[in-house]
Design a protein around this motif. Sequence first.
Motif, PDB file in Angstrom:
ATOM      1  N   ILE A 168       0.863  -1.182   0.000  1.00  0.00           N
ATOM      2  CA  ILE A 168       0.000   0.000   0.000  1.00  0.00           C
ATOM      3  C   ILE A 168       0.900   1.233   0.000  1.00  0.00           C
ATOM      4  N   ASN A 169       0.975   1.907  -1.131  1.00  0.00           N
ATOM      5  CA  ASN A 169       1.740   3.146  -1.245  1.00  0.00           C
ATOM      6  C   ASN A 169       0.929   4.140  -2.060  1.00  0.00           C
ATOM      7  N   GLU A 170       1.567   5.210  -2.494  1.00  0.00           N
ATOM      8  CA  GLU A 170       0.829   6.258  -3.213  1.00  0.00           C
ATOM      9  C   GLU A 170       0.316   5.779  -4.569  1.00  0.00           C
ATOM     10  N   GLU A 171       0.870   4.688  -5.090  1.00  0.00           N
ATOM     11  CA  GLU A 171       0.437   4.181  -6.384  1.00  0.00           C
ATOM     12  C   GLU A 171      -0.632   3.093  -6.280  1.00  0.00           C
ATOM     13  N   TYR A 172      -0.923   2.648  -5.055  1.00  0.00           N
ATOM     14  CA  TYR A 172      -1.820   1.508  -4.914  1.00  0.00           C
ATOM     15  C   TYR A 172      -3.291   1.889  -5.117  1.00  0.00           C
ATOM     16  N   THR A 173      -3.993   1.062  -5.891  1.00  0.00           N
ATOM     17  CA  THR A 173      -5.454   1.044  -5.947  1.00  0.00           C
ATOM     18  C   THR A 173      -5.863  -0.419  -6.018  1.00  0.00           C
ATOM     19  N   ASP A 174      -7.093  -0.730  -5.647  1.00  0.00           N
ATOM     20  CA  ASP A 174      -7.540  -2.124  -5.687  1.00  0.00           C
ATOM     21  C   ASP A 174      -7.487  -2.704  -7.096  1.00  0.00           C
ATOM     22  N   SER A 175      -7.571  -1.842  -8.110  1.00  0.00           N
ATOM     23  CA  SER A 175      -7.569  -2.332  -9.487  1.00  0.00           C
ATOM     24  C   SER A 175      -6.198  -2.859  -9.922  1.00  0.00           C
ATOM     25  N   LEU A 176      -5.157  -2.650  -9.110  1.00  0.00           N
ATOM     26  CA  LEU A 176      -3.830  -3.142  -9.464  1.00  0.00           C
ATOM     27  C   LEU A 176      -3.794  -4.666  -9.591  1.00  0.00           C
ATOM     28  N   VAL A 177      -4.693  -5.359  -8.882  1.00  0.00           N
ATOM     29  CA  VAL A 177      -4.675  -6.829  -8.930  1.00  0.00           C
ATOM     30  C   VAL A 177      -5.008  -7.335 -10.333  1.00  0.00           C
ATOM     31  N   PHE A 178      -5.634  -6.496 -11.162  1.00  0.00           N
ATOM     32  CA  PHE A 178      -6.001  -6.898 -12.518  1.00  0.00           C
ATOM     33  C   PHE A 178      -4.850  -6.711 -13.515  1.00  0.00           C
ATOM     34  N   LYS A 179      -3.797  -5.993 -13.120  1.00  0.00           N
ATOM     35  CA  LYS A 179      -2.772  -5.651 -14.110  1.00  0.00           C
ATOM     36  C   LYS A 179      -1.338  -5.659 -13.595  1.00  0.00           C
ATOM     37  N   THR A 180      -1.121  -5.812 -12.290  1.00  0.00           N
ATOM     38  CA  THR A 180       0.213  -5.712 -11.715  1.00  0.00           C
ATOM     39  C   THR A 180       0.509  -6.903 -10.816  1.00  0.00           C
ATOM     40  N   VAL A 181       1.725  -7.434 -10.904  1.00  0.00           N
ATOM     41  CA  VAL A 181       2.097  -8.541 -10.018  1.00  0.00           C
ATOM     42  C   VAL A 181       2.307  -7.998  -8.611  1.00  0.00           C
ATOM     43  N   PRO A 182       2.069  -8.818  -7.588  1.00  0.00           N
ATOM     44  CA  PRO A 182       2.183  -8.338  -6.202  1.00  0.00           C
ATOM     45  C   PRO A 182       3.629  -8.179  -5.759  1.00  0.00           C
ATOM     46  N   ARG A 183       3.805  -7.563  -4.605  1.00  0.00           N
ATOM     47  CA  ARG A 183       5.144  -7.394  -4.029  1.00  0.00           C
ATOM     48  C   ARG A 183       5.683  -8.738  -3.533  1.00  0.00           C
ATOM     49  N   TYR A 184       4.836  -9.503  -2.825  1.00  0.00           N
ATOM     50  CA  TYR A 184       5.249 -10.796  -2.283  1.00  0.00           C
ATOM     51  C   TYR A 184       4.249 -11.870  -2.686  1.00  0.00           C
ATOM     52  N   ILE A 185       4.744 -13.070  -2.909  1.00  0.00           N
ATOM     53  CA  ILE A 185       3.853 -14.194  -3.213  1.00  0.00           C
ATOM     54  C   ILE A 185       4.366 -15.464  -2.549  1.00  0.00           C
ATOM     55  N   TYR A 197       7.326 -15.247   4.210  1.00  0.00           N
ATOM     56  CA  TYR A 197       8.514 -14.911   4.983  1.00  0.00           C
ATOM     57  C   TYR A 197       9.253 -13.732   4.360  1.00  0.00           C
ATOM     58  N   ASN A 198      10.230 -13.236   5.147  1.00  0.00           N
ATOM     59  CA  ASN A 198      11.149 -12.195   4.677  1.00  0.00           C
ATOM     60  C   ASN A 198      10.410 -10.983   4.118  1.00  0.00           C
ATOM     61  N   LEU A 199       9.446 -10.518   4.900  1.00  0.00           N
ATOM     62  CA  LEU A 199       8.659  -9.342   4.531  1.00  0.00           C
ATOM     63  C   LEU A 199       9.237  -8.106   5.197  1.00  0.00           C
ATOM     64  N   LYS A 200       9.025  -6.959   4.584  1.00  0.00           N
ATOM     65  CA  LYS A 200       9.504  -5.708   5.170  1.00  0.00           C
ATOM     66  C   LYS A 200       8.372  -5.023   5.938  1.00  0.00           C
ATOM     67  N   GLU A 201       8.724  -4.020   6.697  1.00  0.00           N
ATOM     68  CA  GLU A 201       7.711  -3.224   7.386  1.00  0.00           C
ATOM     69  C   GLU A 201       6.864  -2.485   6.367  1.00  0.00           C
ATOM     70  N   GLY A 202       5.600  -2.255   6.705  1.00  0.00           N
ATOM     71  CA  GLY A 202       4.751  -1.491   5.810  1.00  0.00           C
ATOM     72  C   GLY A 202       3.301  -1.906   5.897  1.00  0.00           C
ATOM     73  N   LYS A 203       2.518  -1.398   4.970  1.00  0.00           N
ATOM     74  CA  LYS A 203       1.096  -1.706   4.893  1.00  0.00           C
ATOM     75  C   LYS A 203       0.829  -2.448   3.588  1.00  0.00           C
ATOM     76  N   PHE A 204      -0.039  -3.481   3.666  1.00  0.00           N
ATOM     77  CA  PHE A 204      -0.225  -4.374   2.520  1.00  0.00           C
ATOM     78  C   PHE A 204      -1.687  -4.796   2.385  1.00  0.00           C
ATOM     79  N   LYS A 205      -2.063  -5.137   1.147  1.00  0.00           N
ATOM     80  CA  LYS A 205      -3.347  -5.779   0.862  1.00  0.00           C
ATOM     81  C   LYS A 205      -3.075  -7.260   0.646  1.00  0.00           C
TER      82      LYS A 205
END
Length: 538
Positions: A168-185, A197-205
């Motif tokens: 979740i950053n300034e570029e995030y919108t829920d529609s990203l799941v239709f066109k962008t790969v996630p940060r972690y999988i 595992y091996n996640l960084k601090e922050g906010k995520f969907k």
Amino acid sequence: MMNKKSNVLPFTLILLVLVISCAKKGTITGGEKDETPPVFIKALPPNFSTNFNKKEIRIYFDEYIKLKDPQKQIIISPPMDPKPTISPLGGASKYVKIKFLDTLLENTTYSINFGESVEDNNEGNSNPFFRYVFSTGDFLDSLSIKGTVTDAIKKEVDPNITIALYEINEEYTDSLVFKTVPRYITSTLDTTAFNLYNLKEGKFKLIALKDPANNYIYEPKQDQIGFYEEIVTLPADTSKLFNLNLFKEVLDFKALRPKQISKNEFIFPYEGEIDSMKIKLLSESPDDFKTQVFPDKEKDTLHYWFRPFFESDSLIFEVTNSKNYRDTIVTRFKDQYKDSIQLTTAFSSVLPLNKNFIFRSNTPIDSINQKLITLLDKDSINIDFSVALDTSINEAQLVFEKSENNTYKMQLLPEAIKDFIGNVNDTINFNFRTQKLADYGTIFLTLQNVEKYPVIVQLTDEKEVVISEKTTTKQEVLTFDNLNPSKYLIRVIFDTNKNGKWDSGNFLQGIQPEVVRYFPEIIDVRANWELKQTFILE
């Protein structure tokens, strides 16, 4: 005087026989079966490296290994595009080689999870869940989350579910799941649990995807999705156990291109829910032009029949529905063969005692002459009946008082059935029978904790095909009778919007699917048995 050579020969023969008898064939054993998985020896660069800047990794094991199902088992997080090449594929080696084709992100921790893909070459023993981790920065991210995946409507969830975290950053919108790969999988592989595992601090969907294309992009036409409603905050949420409930979204309604399949019939496929779909012909047509429309039993399709046939190169249709959908469609039109009437029944040779005999036609039934239909039992006695025709689903029911352990013969004389385009039937016979009451079983189900909403109680077979369905708004005993001996499941749907059916969810609208609960045990129904079960809803 005895010759010495004569004594040597018999002795030699005896010795030869003894040697041969001691040299019988036997089974050569290779010792105990190898059950030890491959052991990791070293990696170049070393596992858990920081300031990583290489283009290739080699991971060494103590024996020859092979990679089993690497496309599903090996998960690289964050994802790379293009994906790296990984070997060995189809052969054996003492090391795994990973060659990067993509530029690595700066100051990012990467995790390569091999699942259970690393196996020894001979016995197939796997090194379970081996991971190689490295960072392109000065340190390794070390936070983690875990959880489980369930299916919103099915009792068991499918394997190999992708779990994804979107930053979740300034570029995030829920529609990203239709066109962008996630940060972690990661993937559940063949379990219902997941760990990231091996996640960084922050906010995520946090979402889950049943992703047949394995491209980490949400494609509603083919994928299932599940999502955690709130934002995941790390490290605050590392101690939570997350649950993601997978569902198939109902697509927005869309009329697809129709196709003429016979002289007087078009089929109109569609996506989404039908929502009172209506079809109007805009092209010029004869004054006596009439139509009859009914849904297909299996596909998302409407059968559109018309009469009379007329000449035209193409037709223009307008399709609407109750949610203000409107579309104009042009399709080709030509003379084709005319369908003849063919009747089928909804049952095989056995008619359940609690069901009416149903027959259908490939063409739309227009009228039924009951006087040209006879129904006889096994003693050739005429049975009184009535016929109920429902043109909206193109189905007719023969309603009569059935008796157990009886046989019946239904005969339709010529012209008993007339269809919409003027066809009539030839003589048709349907033979069927009923069974003894003792051949069936009964379930008496007591529901507890039925409170705010109506609940839909479904009895299904082991493949979760609905056999019987009842709705109730109170605590009561529900009776499921005339059941064939078999194993059954009980599914309860909390019908929160009171529309009489299970409703799926919607990711963009943040709507979760309606809650479903399964009775924890499989119910084994036997002939002439009555089972009493209590289901406490939670």
